[in-house]
Design a protein around this motif. Structure first.
Motif, PDB file in Angstrom:
ATOM      1  N   ILE A   1       0.843  -1.187   0.000  1.00  0.00           N
ATOM      2  CA  ILE A   1       0.000   0.000   0.000  1.00  0.00           C
ATOM      3  C   ILE A   1       0.878   1.236   0.000  1.00  0.00           C
ATOM      4  O   ILE A   1       1.653   1.440   0.922  1.00  0.00           O
ATOM      5  N   LEU A   2       0.742   2.026  -1.022  1.00  0.00           N
ATOM      6  CA  LEU A   2       1.529   3.251  -1.115  1.00  0.00           C
ATOM      7  C   LEU A   2       0.755   4.446  -0.564  1.00  0.00           C
ATOM      8  O   LEU A   2       1.338   5.370  -0.002  1.00  0.00           O
ATOM      9  N   SER A   3      -0.555   4.416  -0.740  1.00  0.00           N
ATOM     10  CA  SER A   3      -1.384   5.510  -0.254  1.00  0.00           C
ATOM     11  C   SER A   3      -2.836   5.052  -0.224  1.00  0.00           C
ATOM     12  O   SER A   3      -3.234   4.205  -1.023  1.00  0.00           O
ATOM     13  N   ILE A   4      -3.601   5.601   0.717  1.00  0.00           N
ATOM     14  CA  ILE A   4      -5.035   5.328   0.773  1.00  0.00           C
ATOM     15  C   ILE A   4      -5.768   6.656   0.732  1.00  0.00           C
ATOM     16  O   ILE A   4      -5.527   7.522   1.582  1.00  0.00           O
ATOM     17  N   LYS A   5      -6.645   6.804  -0.214  1.00  0.00           N
ATOM     18  CA  LYS A   5      -7.388   8.053  -0.336  1.00  0.00           C
ATOM     19  C   LYS A   5      -8.607   7.991   0.573  1.00  0.00           C
ATOM     20  O   LYS A   5      -8.589   8.469   1.691  1.00  0.00           O
ATOM     21  N   SER A   6      -9.664   7.418   0.153  1.00  0.00           N
ATOM     22  CA  SER A   6     -10.859   7.334   0.990  1.00  0.00           C
ATOM     23  C   SER A   6     -11.050   5.917   1.514  1.00  0.00           C
ATOM     24  O   SER A   6     -10.606   4.941   0.901  1.00  0.00           O
ATOM     25  N   MET A   7     -11.697   5.838   2.664  1.00  0.00           N
ATOM     26  CA  MET A   7     -12.094   4.551   3.238  1.00  0.00           C
ATOM     27  C   MET A   7     -13.548   4.692   3.665  1.00  0.00           C
ATOM     28  O   MET A   7     -13.997   5.798   4.014  1.00  0.00           O
ATOM     29  N   GLY A   8     -14.266   3.591   3.632  1.00  0.00           N
ATOM     30  CA  GLY A   8     -15.673   3.718   3.979  1.00  0.00           C
ATOM     31  C   GLY A   8     -16.334   2.404   4.287  1.00  0.00           C
ATOM     32  O   GLY A   8     -15.726   1.332   4.179  1.00  0.00           O
TER      33      GLY A   8
ATOM     34  N   THR B   1     -29.791  -3.797  10.475  1.00  0.00           N
ATOM     35  CA  THR B   1     -29.388  -5.167  10.181  1.00  0.00           C
ATOM     36  C   THR B   1     -29.001  -5.292   8.716  1.00  0.00           C
ATOM     37  O   THR B   1     -29.778  -4.942   7.820  1.00  0.00           O
ATOM     38  N   ALA B   2     -27.800  -5.790   8.478  1.00  0.00           N
ATOM     39  CA  ALA B   2     -27.277  -5.899   7.118  1.00  0.00           C
ATOM     40  C   ALA B   2     -25.898  -6.539   7.170  1.00  0.00           C
ATOM     41  O   ALA B   2     -25.328  -6.731   8.247  1.00  0.00           O
ATOM     42  N   VAL B   3     -25.384  -6.852   6.000  1.00  0.00           N
ATOM     43  CA  VAL B   3     -23.970  -7.193   5.878  1.00  0.00           C
ATOM     44  C   VAL B   3     -23.226  -5.896   5.590  1.00  0.00           C
ATOM     45  O   VAL B   3     -23.593  -5.162   4.670  1.00  0.00           O
ATOM     46  N   TYR B   4     -22.221  -5.627   6.391  1.00  0.00           N
ATOM     47  CA  TYR B   4     -21.447  -4.393   6.260  1.00  0.00           C
ATOM     48  C   TYR B   4     -20.123  -4.708   5.561  1.00  0.00           C
ATOM     49  O   TYR B   4     -19.410  -5.651   5.940  1.00  0.00           O
ATOM     50  N   TYR B   5     -19.820  -3.905   4.555  1.00  0.00           N
ATOM     51  CA  TYR B   5     -18.600  -4.073   3.774  1.00  0.00           C
ATOM     52  C   TYR B   5     -17.728  -2.833   3.912  1.00  0.00           C
ATOM     53  O   TYR B   5     -18.234  -1.707   3.808  1.00  0.00           O
ATOM     54  N   CYS B   6     -16.438  -3.045   4.092  1.00  0.00           N
ATOM     55  CA  CYS B   6     -15.534  -1.906   4.059  1.00  0.00           C
ATOM     56  C   CYS B   6     -14.976  -1.763   2.642  1.00  0.00           C
ATOM     57  O   CYS B   6     -14.904  -2.719   1.870  1.00  0.00           O
ATOM     58  N   ASN B   7     -14.608  -0.546   2.353  1.00  0.00           N
ATOM     59  CA  ASN B   7     -14.139  -0.188   1.016  1.00  0.00           C
ATOM     60  C   ASN B   7     -13.003   0.812   1.159  1.00  0.00           C
ATOM     61  O   ASN B   7     -13.010   1.639   2.088  1.00  0.00           O
ATOM     62  N   ALA B   8     -12.039   0.727   0.266  1.00  0.00           N
ATOM     63  CA  ALA B   8     -10.947   1.690   0.302  1.00  0.00           C
ATOM     64  C   ALA B   8     -10.416   1.936  -1.100  1.00  0.00           C
ATOM     65  O   ALA B   8     -10.359   1.012  -1.927  1.00  0.00           O
ATOM     66  N   ASN B   9     -10.038   3.159  -1.331  1.00  0.00           N
ATOM     67  CA  ASN B   9      -9.409   3.558  -2.593  1.00  0.00           C
ATOM     68  C   ASN B   9      -7.909   3.637  -2.346  1.00  0.00           C
ATOM     69  O   ASN B   9      -7.459   4.516  -1.606  1.00  0.00           O
ATOM     70  N   ILE B  10      -7.166   2.690  -2.937  1.00  0.00           N
ATOM     71  CA  ILE B  10      -5.783   2.465  -2.547  1.00  0.00           C
ATOM     72  C   ILE B  10      -4.840   2.543  -3.738  1.00  0.00           C
ATOM     73  O   ILE B  10      -5.138   1.982  -4.798  1.00  0.00           O
TER      74      ILE B  10
END
Length: 119
Positions: free
Chosen positions: A27-34, A89-98
């Motif tokens: 990983i060189l850089s991470i812009k957004s995470m969510g 109630t849900a399945v939660y997913y993480c996301n990242a722009n890397i």
């Protein structure tokens, strides 16, 4: 690059949970995470996101109850969920722009973690 989410589970109405998502690999850089969530039969929806300079975007449905933070040194994003409701109630997913190897930007997803709010 991999995103590993954890922290889901079963909680009663009004309870709290904290989700964590750690990014690993080259990983060189991470812009957004969510964090996104999805229930069966519906599209995945954004819950909250945070930029690399800590600007947050919180969906109105969780505003005032959920908070998103990140630890840039550890490449981890957190979702603190308070005042949980059955509709959370849900399945939660993480996301990242890397930016990964070869300086290429990509959108990455974690494996999903189930959050169930019961009465």
């Amino acid at each position: 690059v991999q995103l590993q989410a954890s922290g889901g589970g079963l909680v009663q109405i009004g309870g709290s949970l904290r989700l964590s998502c750690a990014a690993s690999g080259t990983i060189l850089s991470i812009k957004s995470m969510g964090w996104y969530r999805q229930v069966p039969g519906k599209a995945r929806e954004l819950v909250a996101s945070i930029t690399d300079n800590d600007i947050t975007n919180i969906d109105d449905s969780v505003k005032g109850r959920f908070a998103i933070t990140r630890d840039n040194a550890k490449n981890v994003v957190y979702l603190q969920m308070n005042g949980l409701r059955p509709e959370d109630t849900a399945v939660y997913y993480c996301n990242a722009n890397i930016m990964a190897a070869w300086r290429r930007w990509g959108d990455y997803w974690g494996q999903g973690t189930q959050v169930t709010v019961s009465s």
